[in-house]
Design an enzyme around this catalytic site. Structure first.
Site, PDB file in Angstrom:
ATOM      1  N   ASP A  18       0.854  -1.180   0.000  1.00 59.08           N
ATOM      2  CA  ASP A  18       0.000   0.000   0.000  1.00 59.08           C
ATOM      3  C   ASP A  18       0.895   1.238   0.000  1.00 59.08           C
ATOM      4  O   ASP A  18       2.128   1.143   0.099  1.00 59.08           O
ATOM      5  CB  ASP A  18      -0.929  -0.023   1.222  1.00 59.08           C
ATOM      6  CG  ASP A  18      -2.243   0.706   0.961  1.00 59.08           C
ATOM      7  OD1 ASP A  18      -2.258   1.652   0.148  1.00 59.08           O
ATOM      8  OD2 ASP A  18      -3.264   0.340   1.581  1.00 59.08           O
ATOM      9  N   GLU A  34     -10.703   6.282   4.902  1.00 55.57           N
ATOM     10  CA  GLU A  34      -9.697   5.668   5.760  1.00 55.57           C
ATOM     11  C   GLU A  34      -9.791   6.170   7.202  1.00 55.57           C
ATOM     12  O   GLU A  34     -10.880   6.287   7.755  1.00 55.57           O
ATOM     13  CB  GLU A  34      -8.315   5.837   5.130  1.00 55.57           C
ATOM     14  CG  GLU A  34      -8.257   5.214   3.734  1.00 55.57           C
ATOM     15  CD  GLU A  34      -6.857   5.128   3.162  1.00 55.57           C
ATOM     16  OE1 GLU A  34      -5.914   4.832   3.909  1.00 55.57           O
ATOM     17  OE2 GLU A  34      -6.721   5.331   1.931  1.00 55.57           O
TER      18      GLU A  34
END
Length: 632
Positions: A313, A519
């Site tokens: 990521d 997020e």
């Protein structure tokens, strides 16, 4: 003259033979040869510098053609909101991607780069793209199929449409689908999860053949040409199970629970030929996933036989240490050693390249690990035809946000909504609403706000408010387009009690919910609707008949207001096609959606999932009231 001509002929003949010989050995450029032959041929020609370059993914803001050529960069991405220009056209995207690609093609071996983007509910970074409902809503559309053994055609069609729109901008790689199993709605990424139930998440992996094409060879990465994209199953593994839903935190469960809840959808994704797997920021029982050799290499690559590439990521290896980047050499060793093949650096790529080169040359990271990574990356690039068709053209630009895709999204909205309450008594339903009435009220912060309707990961990373971010239809506009011309529609975002009581409204539609987030910014311990949402519900629904639409990325606290509400609809984050909502409200279609998530009474009950020993929800998993369409 004659004496010197013979040696000249010999020299020329020798040069010709050398040229022919060289051409003969460029096997990797011959699409008629087998995949393994091409990979091996190219791999043996590559220097260490070229191999490490293939493992690097950098952000478009630093990806000049000169950088691509000098450092042999293998991949580029657009982060959330990273675009060539505000409201950029498809043509502008193609021009930018091709410009970067030309840098890669000018290298010694001409290995094309692969460009990735977060296309998580349609091509959501791009102006005028079709924005589909977020996964939390799409999981509802699958609910009916789970128990009827029908083919999930809708999600596959969404994958197909998304692939076309991504390719329309010259991009070949989508960081989708997210196959997290969200076990706690306090998690800020819960709307990216299809369901708390791994069976539904497994079924929704059917989006992968939509994105990539149907794969006849099970378990092998596959992309069916220029109209399809490489997909990415994420975030491996257990990202949806963290304690209290805290993003990037620790998932504390047994090995058996990890395999039974969070792992099954990865097995299905691999069988369907997914090209890549992205590793999660989170930890499993204290071990960072980006450094977990057992789960990345031993289990994913060796046991599940995954043959695509594993990607980190954003700054993922940096976060192996706390604080992030505090021991970057260790992070590189741990991350690459765990089995990560492509590193989303994404900005300071020279630091990564220099340190990585040092570690390989000093036998800290073995060359065999580098070869495994590069072989996997090349396999995907060869399979998807990047070597034959590295540059995009403009033949697909009209696919971006086209009418057919918007109709598909509208249909997805219809199937994603869940009717949770319909009338204060069962024999007096409020829905469907009459199209013909004297005067109706539309109220709430989310009634006339396309950005709120779409949620996070829309145009920017965190999402936006307002109606200028992209092209679409707000729910207010959809109401106006749907009702009888004789019906007067009054819009007041947050009316006071006097206004509500003095206007003699036939009924009200109240649309409230969460503001966009993504997020960690979405992590919430209280899961309440922000003001003025609750006060709008109280003032309007306390005085006239009302239906409340919740525009949220997850179940939220609604029990305190439920007695005042006549009808309640979970509309999730429906995207740009607001007409899909009014198709149901006014009875052109019937409600069919069933909850793919448990709706709690209070946050004190969380985490609470279907099958738990103590299960006392406000609305249980699988609940949803059905209605019949009206024939007008």
């Amino acid at each position: 003259m004659g004496a010197t001509s013979t040696p000249l002929v010999v020299v020329l003949l020798f040069c010709c033979l050398v040229c022919v010989s060289q051409a003969e050995y460029l096997k990797y450029k011959d699409p008629k040869l087998s995949l393994n032959v091409r990979i091996k041929d190219l791999l043996k020609r590559m220097t260490l510098e070229e191999k490490i370059g293939q493992m690097v993914q950098i952000e478009r803001s630093v990806a000049t053609p000169q950088v691509m050529k000098k450092y042999f960069i293998g991949s580029v991405l657009s982060g959330g909101g990273s675009v060539p220009a505000t409201n950029a056209t498809a043509e502008s995207w193609v021009k930018m991607v091709n410009g970067i690609q030309n840098g890669s093609l000018s290298t010694r071996l001409g290995i094309p780069m692969i460009y990735g983007i977060d296309a998580v509910h349609g091509h959501n970074n791009v102006y005028k793209a079709t924005i589909f409902p977020h996964n939390v809503g799409l999981g509802v559309t699958r609910q009916v199929y789970i128990y009827c053994n029908e083919d999930p055609v809708l999600i596959k069609k969404i994958g197909d449409a998304t692939a076309l729109e991504v390719r329309a901008t010259g991009i070949q790689y989508a960081f989708a689908p997210c196959i997290a199993v969200c076990r706690d709605p306090r998690w800020g990424r819960c709307y990216e999860s299809y369901s708390e139930d791994p069976k539904i998440v497994r079924a929704m992996t059917e989006i992968i053949p939509g994105l990539q094409g149907d794969n006849s060879r099970k378990g092998v990465p596959y992309v069916a040409g220029k109209n399809k994209v490489a997909a990415c199953a994420k975030h491996y593994v257990g990202d949806g199970g963290t304690t209290k839903g805290i993003n990037e935190n620790n998932t504390v469960i047994s090995y058996r629970e990890l395999l039974s809840i969070h792992m099954p959808a990865y097995h299905d994704s691999i069988v369907k030929g997914v090209s890549s797997v992205m590793v999660s920021y989170s930890s499993w029982n204290g071990k960072k996933m980006h450094a977990n050799h057992y789960l990345v290499t031993d289990y994913l690559k060796n046991k599940l036989k995954f043959r695509g590439f594993v990607i980190s990521d954003w700054l993922g290896i940096d976060r192996i240490t706390s604080p992030p980047h505090s021991n970057y050499s260790y992070s590189i060793q741990a991350g690459v050693g765990a089995g990560i093949d492509m590193i989303m650096v994404p900005i300071n790529f020279t630091e990564f390249i220099d340190d990585m080169t040092y570690q390989v040359k000093n036998n800290i990271i073995p060359v065999s690990r580098i070869d495994d990574a590069v072989e996997r990356i090349l396999r995907v690039k060869f399979v998807m035809g990047l070597f034959e068709n590295p540059l995009a053209d403009l033949s697909l630009v009209n696919q971006l946000g086209n009418k057919e895709h918007r109709q598909l999204a509208r249909g997805a909205v219809r199937k994603s909504l869940v009717l949770l309450k319909n009338g204060k008594s069962a024999d007096k339903p409020l829905l469907p609403l009459p199209k013909k009435a004297a005067k109706i009220l539309v109220a709430g912060s989310h009634a006339n706000n396309l950005g709120y309707q779409c949620g996070g990961w829309t145009i920017t990373w965190q999402g936006l408010g307002g109606n200028n971010l992209t092209v679409g239809t707000t729910i207010l506009d959809a109401v106006k387009q749907t009702i009888d011309p004789a019906t007067k529609v009054v819009y007041n975002e947050n009316p006071d009690s006097n206004f509500v009581n003095s206007n003699n409204f036939s009924y009200a539609i109240v649309i409230v919910g969460e503001v966009p987030y993504a997020e960690t910014f979405g992590d919430s311990l209280n899961l309440t609707i922000a003001e003025p949402g609750p006060s709008t519900i109280t003032k309007v629904c306390g005085s006239i008949k009302c239906v409340v639409l919740l525009i949220t990325g997850r179940p939220v606290v609604i029990q305190p207001y439920l007695s005042k509400i006549d009808a309640l609809v979970a509309a999730w984050l429906p995207g740009t096609e607001g007409q899909g909502v009014t198709d149901l409200l006014f009875g052109d279609y019937g409600f069919t959606g069933k909850l793919a998530r448990t709706w709690f009474k209070t946050v004190d009950q969380l985490p609470m999932n279907v099958g738990d020993k103590y299960y006392d929800p406000l609305f249980p998993f699988g609940f949803g009231i059905s209605t019949n369409p009206i024939k007008y």
